[in-house]
Write a protein that holds these residues in place. Structure first.
Motif, PDB file in Angstrom:
ATOM      1  N   ASN A 356      -0.717   0.125   1.101  1.00 47.23           N
ATOM      2  CA  ASN A 356      -1.848   0.546   0.260  1.00 47.23           C
ATOM      3  C   ASN A 356      -2.683   1.618   0.942  1.00 47.23           C
ATOM      4  O   ASN A 356      -3.129   2.578   0.306  1.00 47.23           O
ATOM      5  N   ARG A 359      -0.841   4.757   0.407  1.00 43.20           N
ATOM      6  CA  ARG A 359      -0.756   5.188  -0.993  1.00 43.20           C
ATOM      7  C   ARG A 359      -2.088   5.608  -1.587  1.00 43.20           C
ATOM      8  O   ARG A 359      -2.159   6.497  -2.417  1.00 43.20           O
ATOM      9  N   ASP A 385      -8.545   2.910   6.144  1.00 42.55           N
ATOM     10  CA  ASP A 385      -8.030   4.240   5.739  1.00 42.55           C
ATOM     11  C   ASP A 385      -9.169   5.187   5.401  1.00 42.55           C
ATOM     12  O   ASP A 385     -10.317   4.774   5.286  1.00 42.55           O
ATOM     13  N   ILE A 388      -9.322   6.954  -1.023  1.00 38.48           N
ATOM     14  CA  ILE A 388     -10.183   7.128  -2.207  1.00 38.48           C
ATOM     15  C   ILE A 388     -11.237   6.008  -2.350  1.00 38.48           C
ATOM     16  O   ILE A 388     -12.214   6.165  -3.075  1.00 38.48           O
ATOM     17  N   ILE A 398      -9.458  -6.814  -7.337  1.00 35.11           N
ATOM     18  CA  ILE A 398      -8.189  -6.195  -6.912  1.00 35.11           C
ATOM     19  C   ILE A 398      -7.179  -7.203  -6.359  1.00 35.11           C
ATOM     20  O   ILE A 398      -6.007  -6.884  -6.239  1.00 35.11           O
ATOM     21  N   TYR A 403      -3.864  -6.473 -11.294  1.00 37.38           N
ATOM     22  CA  TYR A 403      -5.108  -5.720 -11.479  1.00 37.38           C
ATOM     23  C   TYR A 403      -5.045  -4.442 -10.654  1.00 37.38           C
ATOM     24  O   TYR A 403      -4.753  -4.457  -9.462  1.00 37.38           O
ATOM     25  N   VAL A 405      -7.165  -0.546 -10.046  1.00 39.44           N
ATOM     26  CA  VAL A 405      -8.364   0.233 -10.377  1.00 39.44           C
ATOM     27  C   VAL A 405      -7.936   1.392 -11.291  1.00 39.44           C
ATOM     28  O   VAL A 405      -8.547   1.639 -12.321  1.00 39.44           O
ATOM     29  N   GLY A 415       3.237   1.585  -7.079  1.00 41.52           N
ATOM     30  CA  GLY A 415       2.579   0.263  -6.924  1.00 41.52           C
ATOM     31  C   GLY A 415       3.029  -0.706  -8.009  1.00 41.52           C
ATOM     32  O   GLY A 415       3.493  -0.303  -9.079  1.00 41.52           O
ATOM     33  N   GLY A 417       0.962  -3.657  -8.521  1.00 43.20           N
ATOM     34  CA  GLY A 417      -0.227  -4.444  -8.907  1.00 43.20           C
ATOM     35  C   GLY A 417      -0.175  -5.861  -8.374  1.00 43.20           C
ATOM     36  O   GLY A 417      -1.027  -6.693  -8.695  1.00 43.20           O
ATOM     37  N   LEU A 418       0.815  -6.141  -7.554  1.00 41.75           N
ATOM     38  CA  LEU A 418       0.963  -7.513  -7.045  1.00 41.75           C
ATOM     39  C   LEU A 418       0.723  -7.610  -5.535  1.00 41.75           C
ATOM     40  O   LEU A 418       0.554  -8.719  -5.003  1.00 41.75           O
ATOM     41  N   GLY A 419       0.699  -6.448  -4.854  1.00 41.70           N
ATOM     42  CA  GLY A 419       0.619  -6.443  -3.384  1.00 41.70           C
ATOM     43  C   GLY A 419      -0.537  -7.274  -2.835  1.00 41.70           C
ATOM     44  O   GLY A 419      -0.334  -8.166  -1.994  1.00 41.70           O
ATOM     45  N   LEU A 420      -1.768  -7.013  -3.336  1.00 39.67           N
ATOM     46  CA  LEU A 420      -2.932  -7.716  -2.766  1.00 39.67           C
ATOM     47  C   LEU A 420      -2.967  -9.198  -3.145  1.00 39.67           C
ATOM     48  O   LEU A 420      -3.498 -10.011  -2.380  1.00 39.67           O
ATOM     49  N   SER A 421      -2.393  -9.543  -4.315  1.00 43.24           N
ATOM     50  CA  SER A 421      -2.384 -10.993  -4.643  1.00 43.24           C
ATOM     51  C   SER A 421      -1.409 -11.723  -3.734  1.00 43.24           C
ATOM     52  O   SER A 421      -1.645 -12.886  -3.378  1.00 43.24           O
ATOM     53  N   THR A 444     -11.282   2.598   2.829  1.00 46.48           N
ATOM     54  CA  THR A 444     -11.281   1.145   2.685  1.00 46.48           C
ATOM     55  C   THR A 444     -10.894   0.498   4.017  1.00 46.48           C
ATOM     56  O   THR A 444     -10.056   1.029   4.751  1.00 46.48           O
TER      57      THR A 444
HETATM   58  P1  ADP Z   1      -0.763  -1.879  -6.270  1.00 44.14           P
HETATM   59  O1  ADP Z   1       0.680  -2.168  -6.242  1.00 44.14           O
HETATM   60  O2  ADP Z   1      -1.232  -1.297  -7.543  1.00 44.14           O
HETATM   61  O3  ADP Z   1      -1.224  -1.156  -5.089  1.00 44.14           O
HETATM   62  P2  ADP Z   1      -2.254  -4.027  -5.119  1.00 44.14           P
HETATM   63  O4  ADP Z   1      -2.390  -5.444  -5.510  1.00 44.14           O
HETATM   64  O5  ADP Z   1      -1.713  -3.774  -3.759  1.00 44.14           O
HETATM   65  O6  ADP Z   1      -1.447  -3.318  -6.255  1.00 44.14           O
HETATM   66  O7  ADP Z   1      -3.692  -3.425  -5.208  1.00 44.14           O
HETATM   67  C1  ADP Z   1      -4.463  -3.570  -6.360  1.00 44.14           C
HETATM   68  C2  ADP Z   1      -5.336  -2.361  -6.617  1.00 44.14           C
HETATM   69  O8  ADP Z   1      -6.324  -2.272  -5.581  1.00 44.14           O
HETATM   70  C3  ADP Z   1      -4.601  -1.071  -6.523  1.00 44.14           C
HETATM   71  O9  ADP Z   1      -4.036  -0.718  -7.744  1.00 44.14           O
HETATM   72  C4  ADP Z   1      -5.705  -0.096  -6.116  1.00 44.14           C
HETATM   73  O10 ADP Z   1      -6.398   0.319  -7.269  1.00 44.14           O
HETATM   74  C5  ADP Z   1      -6.619  -0.974  -5.284  1.00 44.14           C
HETATM   75  N1  ADP Z   1      -6.360  -0.745  -3.829  1.00 44.14           N
HETATM   76  C6  ADP Z   1      -5.646  -1.511  -3.014  1.00 44.14           C
HETATM   77  N2  ADP Z   1      -5.691  -1.054  -1.738  1.00 44.14           N
HETATM   78  C7  ADP Z   1      -6.470   0.045  -1.739  1.00 44.14           C
HETATM   79  C8  ADP Z   1      -6.907   0.989  -0.749  1.00 44.14           C
HETATM   80  N3  ADP Z   1      -6.529   0.860   0.516  1.00 44.14           N
HETATM   81  N4  ADP Z   1      -7.681   1.975  -1.164  1.00 44.14           N
HETATM   82  C9  ADP Z   1      -8.066   2.122  -2.426  1.00 44.14           C
HETATM   83  N5  ADP Z   1      -7.691   1.292  -3.417  1.00 44.14           N
HETATM   84  C10 ADP Z   1      -6.888   0.272  -3.079  1.00 44.14           C
END
Ligand code: ADP
Length: 452
Positions: A356, A359, A385, A388, A398, A403, A405, A415, A417-421, A444
């Motif tokens: 992330n 990306r 990082d 943005i 997030i 979910y 942004v 992406g 949308g599952l990475g952070l979960s 972030t």
């Molecule tokens: P994705 O596969 O879309 O990255 P994630 O679950 O990893 O899904 O993250 C969810 C959302 O959180 C992302 O779509 C992005 O909008 C936001 N996000 C995650 N990490 C960052 C980051 N390092 N900087 C900015 N936005 C982030």
């Protein structure tokens, strides 16, 4: 209940009423017997006086008196009897009252009379001439006196029974009313009988237990509903997320199949198909990872080298960092890189956070990765990082499944949308702590405190 109390009080009082009537009859009997004896004694005294002064023959005039008079010689022979035929009477020297009179001058007894065939009281006294006079009367007269009282007794009994019935009725109402008016919502606030207090405090405890169980049950129901909603939402999202790249792939291949693509555009179309297919694979992989985490199976914790995992992940992601000219900077100042963990899940955490950070970074940006000692012997893994950033209002959300942004930006960068979960889930399994700090346009910082 009041009926039962009424019956108990009524029956007990009636029983004692009857008992007391019997006792009273007994007392009256003894009293009458005593009276009768006293009367006989005073009579015999009088007769004795008369006999001493007059002739024995005087006694023969006593035939009609209410009691029976007997004259007995010193040797027990019956000389005269006012109610029986002397010639038919046996020797009386063995009679208790006669023996007593001979011995100490006078005596009394009561027994069944063989002559008159009824229960009799006797008193006897000896004259100076040694002749014994005896008067007696039947005990039947006492019973007839008592029998005469029976109608009065019955009247008293009926009257008292009615009275005790009315009293029992009011008493039972008086006892039961406070019980009927108990406030069972707050049992210990009732101040009635001491005997009921243990029961009330037990009801109070039961009430509390029921309330507690109800709350727990409600919580479980809520959790269940929540989990069901999450699952339903997840399934809907999954099918949508899978359909989108598949539909793109189908669209591109149809255009190619029908020769509707200019030859110079063909390679662009093919690379789009590749990109969508890769996204599909990534999505399927993430779904598989998440469902593995959801299954909550017995996972194996083992000694895991964080430094090693980070270094490997960096080399995996190097090419995508180079594409955006992003510098990956890793420092390890921890005392020891080892944690007790599930290596596969730690890899998920490290990969998703660094991925992330690349990306969502800007061109020529930097990703700072560090391992530092934390509070209470913890080790802190941080990924920071210069990208943005995440708006404040999205920071909580997030970590939810699917979910994003900015959907198109996430999709563009591959992406799911599952990475952070997945990160959140894996962090929970390790009982670690996740912290997020982000500013739009500035970058972030996400850190995980692992227990070592
Ligand atoms: P994705 O596969 O879309 O990255 P994630 O679950 O990893 O899904 O993250 C969810 C959302 O959180 C992302 O779509 C992005 O909008 C936001 N996000 C995650 N990490 C960052 C980051 N390092 N900087 C900015 N936005 C982030």
């Amino acid at each position: 209940m009041s009926k039962k109390i009424f019956l108990s009080i009524f029956l007990v009082s009636t029983f004692f009423l009857l008992l007391s009537l019997f006792v009273v009859s007994g007392v009256l009997y003894t009293e009458f017997l005593e009276n009768e004896k006293n009367y006989l004694w005073s009579e015999i005294k009088f007769i004795k006086e008369v006999l001493i002064q007059n002739d024995v023959a005087f006694s023969k005039n006593l035939k009609d008196s209410s009691y029976r008079l007997t004259l007995i010689s010193d040797d027990g022979k019956v000389l005269f009897d006012s109610k029986a035929n002397v010639s038919e009477m046996e020797n009386h020297s063995d009679r208790h009252e006669i023996q007593k009179a001979k011995k100490i001058g006078s005596g009394e007894s009561h027994r069944y009379s063989n002559t008159l065939m009824e229960k009799t009281i006797y008193v006897a006294t000896q004259l100076p001439s040694k002749t014994i006079i005896r008067i007696s009367t039947s005990i039947n007269s006492i019973w007839s006196m008592i029998l005469e009282l029976i109608p009065s007794f019955i009247f008293i009994f009926i009257f008292l029974s009615i009275f005790s019935g009315i009293l029992s009725h009011f008493l039972s109402i008086h006892i039961v009313t406070p019980l009927n008016n108990l406030n069972l919502d707050d049992p210990i606030s009732n101040k009635i009988y001491d005997e009921v207090s243990p029961l009330l405090s037990r009801i109070h405890q039961q009430n509390r237990k029921i309330k507690q169980q109800m709350t727990e049950l409600q919580q479980k129901v809520d959790e269940n509903i929540n989990a069901q909603n999450v699952r339903a939402e997840f399934s809907a999202n999954v099918s949508h997320e899978l359909k989108t790249p598949l539909q793109s792939i189908i669209g591109y291949t149809e255009l190619l199949e029908n020769n509707l693509v200019k030859p110079e555009d063909t390679s662009r179309f093919i690379s789009s198909i590749k990109k969508e297919s890769q996204r599909l694979v990534a999505l399927i992989n993430d779904i598989i990872h998440l469902s593995q985490l959801d299954e909550n199976e017995e996972v194996k914790f083992e000694k895991t080298n964080l430094d090693e995992i980070i270094t490997e992940t960096i080399s995996l992601l190097k090419s995508s960092a180079i594409k955006k000219n992003i510098t990956l900077n890793f420092t390890n100042i921890s005392r020891s890189p080892f944690i007790y963990a599930v290596p596969l899940y730690v890899q998920e955490i490290v990969y998703n956070l660094i991925d992330n950070a690349i990306r969502y970074n800007k061109k020529n940006g930097t990703v700072f990765i560090s391992l530092k000692p934390g509070e209470k012997g913890k080790i802190v893994f941080t990924v920071e990082d210069t990208g943005i950033g995440i708006p404040q209002e999205d920071q909580e959300r997030i970590f939810e499944r699917f979910y994003r942004v900015d959907k198109s930006h996430s999709r563009e960068t591959g992406g799911t949308g599952l990475g952070l979960s997945i990160v959140k889930h894996a962090v929970q399994i390790h009982k670690a702590k996740l912290k997020l700090f982000s500013q739009v346009d500035n970058g972030t910082k996400i850190s995980v405190d692992f227990i070592q």
